[in-house]
Design an enzyme around this catalytic site. Structure first.
Site, PDB file in Angstrom:
ATOM      1  N   ARG A 168       0.852  -1.198   0.000  1.00 28.22           N
ATOM      2  CA  ARG A 168       0.000   0.000   0.000  1.00 28.22           C
ATOM      3  C   ARG A 168       0.884   1.242   0.000  1.00 28.22           C
ATOM      4  O   ARG A 168       1.643   1.482   0.929  1.00 28.22           O
ATOM      5  CB  ARG A 168      -0.946   0.032   1.203  1.00 28.22           C
ATOM      6  CG  ARG A 168      -1.809   1.291   1.213  1.00 28.22           C
ATOM      7  CD  ARG A 168      -3.042   1.204   2.102  1.00 28.22           C
ATOM      8  NE  ARG A 168      -2.744   1.242   3.523  1.00 28.22           N
ATOM      9  CZ  ARG A 168      -3.662   1.338   4.478  1.00 28.22           C
ATOM     10  NH1 ARG A 168      -4.957   1.377   4.145  1.00 28.22           N
ATOM     11  NH2 ARG A 168      -3.316   1.353   5.756  1.00 28.22           N
ATOM     12  N   ASP A 449      -4.481   3.135  13.946  1.00 27.93           N
ATOM     13  CA  ASP A 449      -3.603   3.776  12.967  1.00 27.93           C
ATOM     14  C   ASP A 449      -4.127   5.180  12.690  1.00 27.93           C
ATOM     15  O   ASP A 449      -4.985   5.682  13.411  1.00 27.93           O
ATOM     16  CB  ASP A 449      -3.448   2.918  11.706  1.00 27.93           C
ATOM     17  CG  ASP A 449      -4.703   2.872  10.842  1.00 27.93           C
ATOM     18  OD1 ASP A 449      -5.706   3.539  11.195  1.00 27.93           O
ATOM     19  OD2 ASP A 449      -4.688   2.183   9.807  1.00 27.93           O
TER      20      ASP A 449
END
EC number: 2.3.3.9
Length: 539
Positions: A168, A449
């Protein structure tokens, strides 16, 4: 002058380059990055300005809707996305995490089908983190990543095929200030994609896989078109057939939710589906409609996947993906095992099981976990209810989602002081870790996160902006928000280890919770604190 040297004119690396890093930051790779920047950065900047213009329209009350100009694409039943690539047919459980060496080994040794190696929301983009992540993936692909830490050895298992690797990259809005071309910082997206692709694409294909990516934070199909153009140039550049790359798009913005079919269409030769990015989607929902009091949401614990606007988004994503023959991936289970409390752990794991059961019954083809211990629970549920490699045959013809469904804020719940304090605690704890270069923080047995920190600060901003009253009867205003923030920051700073950054995090957070200034992204707001461009290293 060689072609490579010509491309390297006015290219500068402003971060330290170790001997290990030199195998990644080769002249040839840097020349490729320069080509990507010079070809695509003007379009990227124009698309980022388009986001600003669109926000201004939403602020005026022009809410998102399905695009009339692309109706012909949505109505055309004949086109499909690309068929699943090698290693991506069955994706029932994907583990996600940053790209530090220990995580890379542990993730690839997990009982999962794929590993999303993350340069984005679970990594703080220090120069060292980004470059070491590239080194670690380079080594993992070549099965040379084993290492020893103290007395503990970390070795890749050899008893079975390892999970498929998906990288990613950072979103279009982020810069990489340590690498400049013609005096401009390169896009974090192009930097992460470019280095990984350039070094590993052919090696991955030779090993029976391919260069596969997760594409985050997109806000329109035009941003997907830009990725597709990047993919075509990259494949042509190294002599690889077009259509070898695959990109799974995270639908984690409310504007992208109205353009799912168009996003698959733009990437159709490279599409490997869409994913429900739960927390970022909630963040985007609050952010885009933050000026409108009728979009105020209750405590984050009340905004579950079954509230109307989230349920509509999930159903539309699954229907859209399966109509076009690509994967519809479920969201994150962020829980981590509670080792010292069996009863609390059992309850948490039951929550994971219920969430995964909801996903597989809805028609998802796979799901995410943040911790290897959750893989067995997710696998058990998907194995029981999905005997086939995926569920693309589940067409969800029963689903007919309207714009009103995607914007339905009828969310039962309340705003409480406890909810405010939890948001402050999560936001401060995450930001403090990020300022130390850590992008993935365990808080209250959840792996948080950047997305969850974004939800926390956006809710606080929204509540202060619109002067909501808590269930305890307290009006949320600037003074109240700042008082609670100071209490939380002081308590965390006192409790934390020496040299912690809670007071610095608190100073940044103070500008974000009063209903006045609002930064587009926390990560952009804090980036200068962890970036340290220096004198140029020799190429």
């Amino acid at each position: 002058m060689s072609q490579v040297d010509a491309q390297l004119k006015d290219v500068a690396i402003l971060g330290s380059v170790s001997n290990e890093a030199r195998k990644i930051l080769t002249k040839e790779a840097c020349a490729f990055l320069a080509i990507l920047h010079r070809t695509f950065n003007p379009t990227r900047k124009a698309l980022l300005q388009r986001r600003v213009d669109r926000q201004a329209e939403i602020d005026k009350g022009h809410l998102p809707d399905f695009l009339p100009e692309t109706k012909h694409i949505r109505d055309d039943p004949s086109w499909k996305g690309a068929p699943p690539a090698p290693g991506l047919v069955d994706r029932r459980v994907e583990i996600t995490g940053p790209t530090d060496r220990k995580m890379v080994v542990n993730a690839l040794n997990s009982d999962v089908w794929t590993y999303m190696a993350d340069f984005e929301d679970s990594s703080a983009p220090t120069w060292d983190n980004m470059i070491n992540g590239q080194i670690n993936l380079y080594d993992a692909i070549r099965r040379q990543v084993d290492f020893k830490q103290g007395q503990k050895e970390y070795k890749l298992r050899t008893d079975r095929t390892l999970p498929t690797l998906i990288a990613r990259a950072r979103g279009w809005h982020l810069d990489e200030k340590h690498f400049t071309v013609d005096g401009e910082p390169i896009s974090g997206s192009l930097f992460d994609f470019g280095l990984y692709f350039f070094h590993n694409a052919k090696e991955l294909v030779a090993r029976g896989f391919g260069p596969y990516f997760y594409l985050p934070k997109m806000e329109s199909h035009l941003e997907a078109r830009l990725w597709n153009d990047v993919f075509n140039l990259a494949q042509d550049y190294i002599g690889m057939p077009r259509g070898t790359i695959r990109g799974t798009v995270l639908i984690e913005t409310i504007t992208a939710a109205f353009e799912m079919e168009e996003i698959i269409y733009e990437l159709r030769d490279h599409s490997s589906g869409l994913n429900c990015g739960r927390w970022d989607y909630i963040f985007s929902f609050i952010k885009k409609f933050r000026q409108h009091p009728n979009f105020v949401l209750p405590d984050r614990s009340d905004v579950t996947m079954t509230v109307p606007f989230m349920d509509a988004y999930v159903k539309l994503l699954i229907k859209t993906c399966h109509k076009r023959g690509v994967h519809a991936m479920g969201g994150m289970a962020a829980q981590i095992p509670i080792k010292d409390n069996a009863e609390a752990n059992d309850k948490a794991m039951e929550g994971v099981r219920a969430d995964k059961l909801r996903e597989v019954r809805a028609g998802h083809d796979g799901t995410w976990v943040a911790h290897p211990a959750l893989a067995s629970i997710a696998s058990e549920v998907f194995n029981k209810y999905m005997p086939t490699p995926n569920q693309m045959h589940v067409r969800r013809e029963d689903v007919n989602i309207t714009a009103n469904d995607l914007l339905n804020t009828n969310v039962p719940g309340k705003i409480t002081e406890d909810g405010i304090r939890k948001n402050l605690n999560i936001g401060l704890s995450y930001m403090e870790g990020w300022l130390r270069g850590v992008g993935c923080i365990p808080i209250n047995y959840l792996m948080e996160d950047a997305a969850t920190a974004e939800v926390s600060r956006s809710q606080l901003w929204q509540w202060a902006r619109h002067g909501v009253t808590t269930s305890e009867g307290k009006k949320v205003d600037k003074a109240y928000a700042l008082r609670l923030l100071k209490e939380q920051a002081d308590a965390l700073a006192a409790k934390g280890p020496k040299g912690n950054k809670f007071q610095l995090a608190g100073r940044y957070f103070a500008g974000q919770v009063t209903g006045e200034d609002y930064a587009d992204f926390l990560t952009s707001l804090l980036y200068n604190e962890i970036s340290s461009p220096g004198t140029a290293s020799k190429l």
